[in-house]
Design a protein around this motif. Sequence first.
Motif, PDB file in Angstrom:
ATOM      1  N   VAL A  39     -10.271 -11.337   7.717  1.00 16.25           N
ATOM      2  CA  VAL A  39     -11.624 -11.649   8.187  1.00 16.25           C
ATOM      3  C   VAL A  39     -12.495 -10.394   8.145  1.00 16.25           C
ATOM      4  O   VAL A  39     -11.992  -9.266   8.075  1.00 16.25           O
ATOM      5  N   GLY A  40     -13.802 -10.599   8.185  1.00 14.20           N
ATOM      6  CA  GLY A  40     -14.736  -9.485   8.129  1.00 14.20           C
ATOM      7  C   GLY A  40     -14.770  -8.693   9.423  1.00 14.20           C
ATOM      8  O   GLY A  40     -14.085  -9.017  10.406  1.00 14.20           O
ATOM      9  N   ALA A  41     -15.572  -7.660   9.443  1.00 11.36           N
ATOM     10  CA  ALA A  41     -15.706  -6.812  10.627  1.00 11.36           C
ATOM     11  C   ALA A  41     -16.218  -7.618  11.809  1.00 11.36           C
ATOM     12  O   ALA A  41     -17.049  -8.522  11.659  1.00 11.36           O
ATOM     13  N   TYR A  42     -15.733  -7.281  12.997  1.00  8.87           N
ATOM     14  CA  TYR A  42     -16.143  -7.977  14.213  1.00  8.87           C
ATOM     15  C   TYR A  42     -17.630  -7.737  14.481  1.00  8.87           C
ATOM     16  O   TYR A  42     -18.136  -6.630  14.282  1.00  8.87           O
ATOM     17  N   ARG A  43     -18.317  -8.801  14.946  1.00 10.06           N
ATOM     18  CA  ARG A  43     -19.750  -8.708  15.236  1.00 10.06           C
ATOM     19  C   ARG A  43     -20.008  -9.022  16.708  1.00 10.06           C
ATOM     20  O   ARG A  43     -19.522 -10.020  17.233  1.00 10.06           O
ATOM     21  N   ASP A  44     -20.776  -8.181  17.378  1.00  8.61           N
ATOM     22  CA  ASP A  44     -21.142  -8.421  18.774  1.00  8.61           C
ATOM     23  C   ASP A  44     -22.212  -9.496  18.903  1.00  8.61           C
ATOM     24  O   ASP A  44     -22.367 -10.096  19.973  1.00  8.61           O
ATOM     25  N   THR A  45     -22.978  -9.713  17.840  1.00  3.88           N
ATOM     26  CA  THR A  45     -24.039 -10.714  17.834  1.00  3.88           C
ATOM     27  C   THR A  45     -23.692 -11.806  16.835  1.00  3.88           C
ATOM     28  O   THR A  45     -23.516 -11.521  15.647  1.00  3.88           O
ATOM     29  N   ILE A  46     -23.563 -13.039  17.340  1.00  7.35           N
ATOM     30  CA  ILE A  46     -23.190 -14.146  16.467  1.00  7.35           C
ATOM     31  C   ILE A  46     -23.671 -15.454  17.074  1.00  7.35           C
ATOM     32  O   ILE A  46     -23.681 -15.620  18.293  1.00  7.35           O
ATOM     33  N   ASP A 134     -13.161 -13.454  20.567  1.00  8.27           N
ATOM     34  CA  ASP A 134     -12.404 -12.913  19.439  1.00  8.27           C
ATOM     35  C   ASP A 134     -12.006 -14.002  18.447  1.00  8.27           C
ATOM     36  O   ASP A 134     -12.149 -13.847  17.235  1.00  8.27           O
ATOM     37  N   TRP A 135     -11.466 -15.112  18.965  1.00  5.85           N
ATOM     38  CA  TRP A 135     -10.875 -16.132  18.099  1.00  5.85           C
ATOM     39  C   TRP A 135     -11.852 -16.677  17.065  1.00  5.85           C
ATOM     40  O   TRP A 135     -11.471 -16.912  15.909  1.00  5.85           O
ATOM     41  N   LEU A 136     -13.093 -16.911  17.485  1.00  9.61           N
ATOM     42  CA  LEU A 136     -14.068 -17.510  16.575  1.00  9.61           C
ATOM     43  C   LEU A 136     -14.323 -16.639  15.349  1.00  9.61           C
ATOM     44  O   LEU A 136     -14.811 -17.124  14.328  1.00  9.61           O
ATOM     45  N   GLN A 137     -13.995 -15.348  15.460  1.00 11.13           N
ATOM     46  CA  GLN A 137     -14.170 -14.441  14.328  1.00 11.13           C
ATOM     47  C   GLN A 137     -12.839 -14.039  13.687  1.00 11.13           C
ATOM     48  O   GLN A 137     -12.805 -13.198  12.781  1.00 11.13           O
ATOM     49  N   GLY A 138     -11.735 -14.658  14.150  1.00 11.32           N
ATOM     50  CA  GLY A 138     -10.445 -14.393  13.527  1.00 11.32           C
ATOM     51  C   GLY A 138      -9.679 -13.232  14.116  1.00 11.32           C
ATOM     52  O   GLY A 138      -8.784 -12.678  13.462  1.00 11.32           O
ATOM     53  N   PHE A 167      -4.896 -20.480  12.984  1.00 11.53           N
ATOM     54  CA  PHE A 167      -6.144 -20.595  12.243  1.00 11.53           C
ATOM     55  C   PHE A 167      -5.857 -21.513  11.053  1.00 11.53           C
ATOM     56  O   PHE A 167      -5.353 -21.086  10.022  1.00 11.53           O
ATOM     57  N   VAL A 168      -6.197 -22.794  11.224  1.00 10.14           N
ATOM     58  CA  VAL A 168      -5.716 -23.840  10.322  1.00 10.14           C
ATOM     59  C   VAL A 168      -6.555 -23.941   9.054  1.00 10.14           C
ATOM     60  O   VAL A 168      -6.010 -24.137   7.956  1.00 10.14           O
ATOM     61  N   GLU A 169      -7.856 -23.844   9.177  1.00  7.29           N
ATOM     62  CA  GLU A 169      -8.745 -23.957   8.028  1.00  7.29           C
ATOM     63  C   GLU A 169      -9.713 -22.789   8.009  1.00  7.29           C
ATOM     64  O   GLU A 169     -10.021 -22.192   9.050  1.00  7.29           O
ATOM     65  N   TRP A 170     -10.251 -22.501   6.810  1.00  5.55           N
ATOM     66  CA  TRP A 170     -11.089 -21.327   6.606  1.00  5.55           C
ATOM     67  C   TRP A 170     -12.362 -21.695   5.865  1.00  5.55           C
ATOM     68  O   TRP A 170     -12.433 -22.718   5.188  1.00  5.55           O
ATOM     69  N   GLN A 171     -13.367 -20.826   6.003  1.00  2.25           N
ATOM     70  CA  GLN A 171     -14.610 -20.969   5.262  1.00  2.25           C
ATOM     71  C   GLN A 171     -15.100 -19.576   4.872  1.00  2.25           C
ATOM     72  O   GLN A 171     -14.584 -18.563   5.349  1.00  2.25           O
ATOM     73  N   ASN A 172     -16.080 -19.538   3.982  1.00 11.60           N
ATOM     74  CA  ASN A 172     -16.654 -18.262   3.571  1.00 11.60           C
ATOM     75  C   ASN A 172     -17.593 -17.742   4.645  1.00 11.60           C
ATOM     76  O   ASN A 172     -18.499 -18.449   5.083  1.00 11.60           O
ATOM     77  N   GLY A 173     -17.366 -16.520   5.078  1.00 14.02           N
ATOM     78  CA  GLY A 173     -18.219 -15.880   6.065  1.00 14.02           C
ATOM     79  C   GLY A 173     -19.174 -14.901   5.418  1.00 14.02           C
ATOM     80  O   GLY A 173     -19.305 -14.861   4.185  1.00 14.02           O
ATOM     81  N   PRO A 174     -19.863 -14.085   6.220  1.00 13.10           N
ATOM     82  CA  PRO A 174     -20.787 -13.085   5.679  1.00 13.10           C
ATOM     83  C   PRO A 174     -20.091 -12.156   4.695  1.00 13.10           C
ATOM     84  O   PRO A 174     -18.969 -11.698   4.947  1.00 13.10           O
ATOM     85  N   GLY A 175     -20.742 -11.906   3.572  1.00 11.73           N
ATOM     86  CA  GLY A 175     -20.174 -11.025   2.575  1.00 11.73           C
ATOM     87  C   GLY A 175     -19.037 -11.636   1.773  1.00 11.73           C
ATOM     88  O   GLY A 175     -18.364 -10.932   1.021  1.00 11.73           O
ATOM     89  N   GLY A 176     -18.801 -12.948   1.949  1.00 10.54           N
ATOM     90  CA  GLY A 176     -17.738 -13.604   1.200  1.00 10.54           C
ATOM     91  C   GLY A 176     -16.361 -13.444   1.783  1.00 10.54           C
ATOM     92  O   GLY A 176     -15.376 -13.912   1.197  1.00 10.54           O
ATOM     93  N   THR A 177     -16.232 -12.799   2.943  1.00 12.99           N
ATOM     94  CA  THR A 177     -14.921 -12.670   3.571  1.00 12.99           C
ATOM     95  C   THR A 177     -14.555 -13.973   4.276  1.00 12.99           C
ATOM     96  O   THR A 177     -15.429 -14.717   4.722  1.00 12.99           O
ATOM     97  N   PRO A 178     -13.250 -14.270   4.402  1.00  6.95           N
ATOM     98  CA  PRO A 178     -12.859 -15.505   5.093  1.00  6.95           C
ATOM     99  C   PRO A 178     -13.287 -15.495   6.561  1.00  6.95           C
ATOM    100  O   PRO A 178     -13.307 -14.445   7.212  1.00  6.95           O
ATOM    101  N   MET A 179     -13.612 -16.672   7.061  1.00  7.33           N
ATOM    102  CA  MET A 179     -13.965 -16.857   8.475  1.00  7.33           C
ATOM    103  C   MET A 179     -13.306 -18.144   8.953  1.00  7.33           C
ATOM    104  O   MET A 179     -13.230 -19.125   8.199  1.00  7.33           O
TER     105      MET A 179
END
Length: 206
Positions: A39-46, A134-138, A167-179
């Motif tokens: 997953v991508g870098a952790y974000r404090d704002t989401i 934490d979980w919502l961002q992986g 983490f059963v299913e995935w989608q594309n997050g910011p920058g194309g990293t898995p989310m």
Amino acid sequence: MPALSRFILAAACAAGFTSLLAGCATTASVPLANPTAQVGAYRDTIDLNGRLAANYQKDGQPQSINGNFTWVQRPGRIDVSLFTPLGQTAAEITVTPDAATLKQSGREPRVEKDIDTLTAKSLGWILPVSGLRDWLQGYAVDAAGKRFTASPAHDSVVTNDGWRLRFVEWQNGPGGTPMPRRIDAERSTTAVGDALTIRIVIDPVA
């Protein structure tokens, strides 16, 4: 009937609950841009939207709920809104380092020192907001106290407070990293009876 009572659907049988959960994730999967990445870098704002279902026991009887949610996270504050399947606001929850507050239409706000206590008393099941941060961002903290970073190839962990996550299913997050797209969480807890199971489906991220 109060909106929160409509949100908490009573006494669903096991087969019915399984069908309810299966209905949470009917959107066709989109191929991941980078399926081998973490997953991508952790974000404090989401800001996220999604659906959740929970299976728990109350007074020895199986219970289930089903509804939608919005999640607005900023440094030092999280706001969660819960909605009935028909779109009515069931509850609004605000969490800060000092307190957790629940608001319902026509009622005085309810305040507790932490979100676990608040939701266990008010909803009848624990909404693990501290973990969901934490979980919502992986991410998670594992049973050994180490930072866990999820990926499609490394998708399960037991947390330091006893949640079994997948983490059963995935989608594309910011920058194309898995989310994470779908998260299954289970924990045995005396606060709400026996096993508590929560399934979360996150809507596609813009």
